[in-house]
Design a protein around this motif. Structure first.
Motif, PDB file in Angstrom:
ATOM      1  N   TRP A  54       0.830  -1.204   0.000  1.00 47.28           N
ATOM      2  CA  TRP A  54       0.000   0.000   0.000  1.00 47.28           C
ATOM      3  C   TRP A  54       0.871   1.263   0.000  1.00 47.28           C
ATOM      4  O   TRP A  54       0.430   2.335  -0.418  1.00 47.28           O
ATOM      5  CB  TRP A  54      -0.922   0.007   1.238  1.00 47.28           C
ATOM      6  CG  TRP A  54      -1.736  -1.248   1.376  1.00 47.28           C
ATOM      7  CD1 TRP A  54      -2.010  -2.168   0.390  1.00 47.28           C
ATOM      8  CD2 TRP A  54      -2.363  -1.745   2.557  1.00 47.28           C
ATOM      9  NE1 TRP A  54      -2.770  -3.193   0.889  1.00 47.28           N
ATOM     10  CE2 TRP A  54      -3.008  -2.967   2.220  1.00 47.28           C
ATOM     11  CE3 TRP A  54      -2.462  -1.285   3.872  1.00 47.28           C
ATOM     12  CZ2 TRP A  54      -3.733  -3.718   3.144  1.00 47.28           C
ATOM     13  CZ3 TRP A  54      -3.185  -2.030   4.803  1.00 47.28           C
ATOM     14  CH2 TRP A  54      -3.808  -3.232   4.435  1.00 47.28           C
TER      15      TRP A  54
ATOM     16  N   THR B 231      -6.790   6.872   3.198  1.00 43.17           N
ATOM     17  CA  THR B 231      -7.724   6.043   3.953  1.00 43.17           C
ATOM     18  C   THR B 231      -7.057   5.281   5.099  1.00 43.17           C
ATOM     19  O   THR B 231      -5.861   4.996   5.054  1.00 43.17           O
ATOM     20  CB  THR B 231      -8.434   5.062   2.987  1.00 43.17           C
ATOM     21  OG1 THR B 231      -9.578   4.526   3.620  1.00 43.17           O
ATOM     22  CG2 THR B 231      -7.515   3.908   2.577  1.00 43.17           C
ATOM     23  N   ASP B 235      -9.757   0.191   5.872  1.00 44.77           N
ATOM     24  CA  ASP B 235     -10.659   0.478   4.747  1.00 44.77           C
ATOM     25  C   ASP B 235      -9.995   0.275   3.386  1.00 44.77           C
ATOM     26  O   ASP B 235     -10.618   0.526   2.349  1.00 44.77           O
ATOM     27  CB  ASP B 235     -11.179   1.920   4.847  1.00 44.77           C
ATOM     28  CG  ASP B 235     -11.980   2.142   6.119  1.00 44.77           C
ATOM     29  OD1 ASP B 235     -12.639   1.174   6.569  1.00 44.77           O
ATOM     30  OD2 ASP B 235     -11.934   3.255   6.673  1.00 44.77           O
ATOM     31  N   VAL B 236      -8.732  -0.139   3.400  1.00 50.89           N
ATOM     32  CA  VAL B 236      -8.057  -0.383   2.124  1.00 50.89           C
ATOM     33  C   VAL B 236      -8.669  -1.628   1.492  1.00 50.89           C
ATOM     34  O   VAL B 236      -8.880  -2.639   2.155  1.00 50.89           O
ATOM     35  CB  VAL B 236      -6.537  -0.580   2.345  1.00 50.89           C
ATOM     36  CG1 VAL B 236      -5.860  -1.020   1.041  1.00 50.89           C
ATOM     37  CG2 VAL B 236      -5.895   0.702   2.877  1.00 50.89           C
ATOM     38  N   ASP B 237      -8.984  -1.521   0.202  1.00 50.05           N
ATOM     39  CA  ASP B 237      -9.526  -2.673  -0.524  1.00 50.05           C
ATOM     40  C   ASP B 237      -8.384  -3.297  -1.329  1.00 50.05           C
ATOM     41  O   ASP B 237      -7.971  -2.740  -2.355  1.00 50.05           O
ATOM     42  CB  ASP B 237     -10.655  -2.195  -1.442  1.00 50.05           C
ATOM     43  CG  ASP B 237     -11.193  -3.333  -2.311  1.00 50.05           C
ATOM     44  OD1 ASP B 237     -10.721  -4.491  -2.155  1.00 50.05           O
ATOM     45  OD2 ASP B 237     -12.073  -3.056  -3.144  1.00 50.05           O
ATOM     46  N   ASN B 240      -8.628  -3.493  -4.982  1.00 45.98           N
ATOM     47  CA  ASN B 240      -8.708  -2.252  -5.754  1.00 45.98           C
ATOM     48  C   ASN B 240      -7.849  -1.184  -5.087  1.00 45.98           C
ATOM     49  O   ASN B 240      -8.343  -0.172  -4.574  1.00 45.98           O
ATOM     50  CB  ASN B 240     -10.172  -1.787  -5.854  1.00 45.98           C
ATOM     51  CG  ASN B 240     -10.329  -0.602  -6.792  1.00 45.98           C
ATOM     52  OD1 ASN B 240      -9.346  -0.088  -7.342  1.00 45.98           O
ATOM     53  ND2 ASN B 240     -11.556  -0.138  -6.968  1.00 45.98           N
ATOM     54  N   ASP B 243      -7.896   2.710  -6.407  1.00 43.58           N
ATOM     55  CA  ASP B 243      -8.977   3.583  -5.947  1.00 43.58           C
ATOM     56  C   ASP B 243      -8.935   3.811  -4.445  1.00 43.58           C
ATOM     57  O   ASP B 243      -9.135   4.928  -3.966  1.00 43.58           O
ATOM     58  CB  ASP B 243     -10.340   2.999  -6.330  1.00 43.58           C
ATOM     59  CG  ASP B 243     -10.701   3.353  -7.764  1.00 43.58           C
ATOM     60  OD1 ASP B 243     -10.039   4.247  -8.323  1.00 43.58           O
ATOM     61  OD2 ASP B 243     -11.625   2.719  -8.307  1.00 43.58           O
ATOM     62  N   SER B 244      -8.680   2.743  -3.695  1.00 39.16           N
ATOM     63  CA  SER B 244      -8.805   2.929  -2.249  1.00 39.16           C
ATOM     64  C   SER B 244      -7.607   3.663  -1.660  1.00 39.16           C
ATOM     65  O   SER B 244      -7.675   4.132  -0.527  1.00 39.16           O
ATOM     66  CB  SER B 244      -9.092   1.603  -1.530  1.00 39.16           C
ATOM     67  OG  SER B 244      -8.030   0.708  -1.643  1.00 39.16           O
ATOM     68  N   ARG B 248      -7.485  11.762  -0.817  1.00 34.76           N
ATOM     69  CA  ARG B 248      -8.732  12.525  -0.742  1.00 34.76           C
ATOM     70  C   ARG B 248      -8.378  14.001  -0.745  1.00 34.76           C
ATOM     71  O   ARG B 248      -7.612  14.459   0.105  1.00 34.76           O
ATOM     72  CB  ARG B 248      -9.466  12.218   0.562  1.00 34.76           C
ATOM     73  CG  ARG B 248      -9.827  10.755   0.751  1.00 34.76           C
ATOM     74  CD  ARG B 248      -9.912  10.489   2.237  1.00 34.76           C
ATOM     75  NE  ARG B 248     -10.544   9.211   2.530  1.00 34.76           N
ATOM     76  CZ  ARG B 248     -10.565   8.681   3.760  1.00 34.76           C
ATOM     77  NH1 ARG B 248     -10.006   9.307   4.777  1.00 34.76           N
ATOM     78  NH2 ARG B 248     -11.137   7.521   3.961  1.00 34.76           N
TER      79      ARG B 248
END
Lengths: 250, 250
Positions: A54, B231, B235-237, B240, B243-244, B248
């Motif tokens: 990530w 995020t 909440d990390v997908d 995907n 996008d995650s 923001r």
């Protein structure tokens, strides 16, 4: 808007970095900010819970491409400290296999070191920090942590550092030694089995370790060798404020 | 280069600001950095020994003009804490007469608040902090400090704040009260008669005072009401990431 009057040190990592300004645990981020005051800004880019998988897309958003040069701070030093979450066992969503962790670290290095990268920055020096040891007797928030893992990831990171000629601060070994090489005693340096307490962050282990390494491998970046961006007050000439208060270009 | 992924809080002041990341004294700068992690960057623009006369030309170099918008962080909050040095008696080179100090504070406010200013920034909220009391029994580095002066400058600052409708954090009164309104006992909150110790910086006096004031006058800027730039890890997908893990926009 804030002008980029100083270049920057970016501390990029997981919660151990994010929480490094906590005065209750003598965070090494706060200590660095204090040491580099008026010389380099120290930026918190710690992301609690993140692994290297990530980290990579986030890093690319935290860096500016070449064409922003002059308007944004140059990252003089990028400190990369991941692995504590990668080292979780499968099926934790945080788990990243050791080989993949090493590849991700290589990709993080390539982001600033590869001439092909949009974010290539020869002015950016890098230091990698190994994950700390885990105390599974203390840690009670999940069952994915095993003592052996961060040790293995720390060893893997050291191999990548050697291969890429990037200095590595071994956090694992001094923290382990501070616990007398006994997992039970890791509470001397860890607050909850995973995160560092004041004993762990404290001067001789992380902060002093990092400052010692900077002094050794990037001596020009040691705070003692950097000039203040603006003159010291005793050197201000009240009869010529405009000149004496002009920012010195680094 | 570091991209301006987060907006900023700028702490602009003298040594009491510059030293505010010192973990030994529980600096309120470190505390703010910790509270605003992943939300706003907290920037140290403290200049030891500086008075408002010198602060003004420096501020103009620390801010970016309109045309840099988008590439540099917006200063969401500017905390201005000067007066401790202005309040030195003449002939100290640091001395700034009270009227002139008030005018300089007005000029600092105009820098971001006047539509005519090159650095006009309606998005920038401002908080002024009064100088703390001085303990002349403790302070031994010069003879220019008198107990009455910072008290008078604190009062002057409050008048300017009222006149300009800018919130003022009164540091003088709670520090004085913490000393039982007895100069001898100011060593409870001051390390050397001028600078704050852990008792002075500590939560209820400066950090909590500031956070309380932010909550009251600029509630949208209280850290508890700001979203993380990236995020939270839970909440990390993983299916995907692109996008995650997208930043923001604030």
């Amino acid at each position: 808007m804030a002008r980029a009057i100083q270049d920057a040190i970016v501390l990029f990592g997981d919660s151990i970095t994010e929480f490094a300004w906590d005065v209750e645990v003598s965070g090494f981020g706060a200590r660095l900010t204090n040491a580099y005051a008026r010389k380099l800004d120290v930026i918190n880019r710690g992301f609690s819970g993140y692994n290297t998988e990530w980290a990579l897309p986030v890093l690319k958003q935290c860096l500016a491409p070449h064409e922003h040069r002059g308007r944004v701070p140059t990252v003089k030093l990028l400190v990369v400290w991941f692995g504590a979450n990668d080292a979780c066992d499968s099926p934790s969503v945080q788990h990243v296999p050791l080989d993949r962790y090493c590849d991700n670290i290589r990709a993080i290095l390539d982001t600033v070191q590869s001439p092909e990268s949009e974010f290539y920055s020869p002015a950016t020096k890098v230091i990698l920090i190994t994950p700390p040891p885990i105390n599974t007797l203390q840690w009670d928030r999940d069952d994915f942590r095993r003592f052996e893992n961060p040790r293995d990831y720390a060893e893997g990171l050291k191999v990548v550092g050697k291969e890429r000629n990037v200095p590595v601060l071994d956090a694992w070994t001094p923290l382990w030694k501070a616990a007398g090489e006994d997992m039970k005693s890791l509470d001397r340096v860890l607050s909850d089995g995973l995160h560092l307490n004041a004993g762990g962050y404290k001067v001789f282990i992380i902060y002093d370790g990092l400052m010692g390494l900077i002094d050794e491998v990037y001596p020009q970046l040691h705070y003692s060798r950097l000039q203040e961006t603006f003159t010291l007050w005793g050197d201000v000439d009240p009869t010529n404020l405009a000149d004496s208060l002009k920012r010195r270009t680094p």
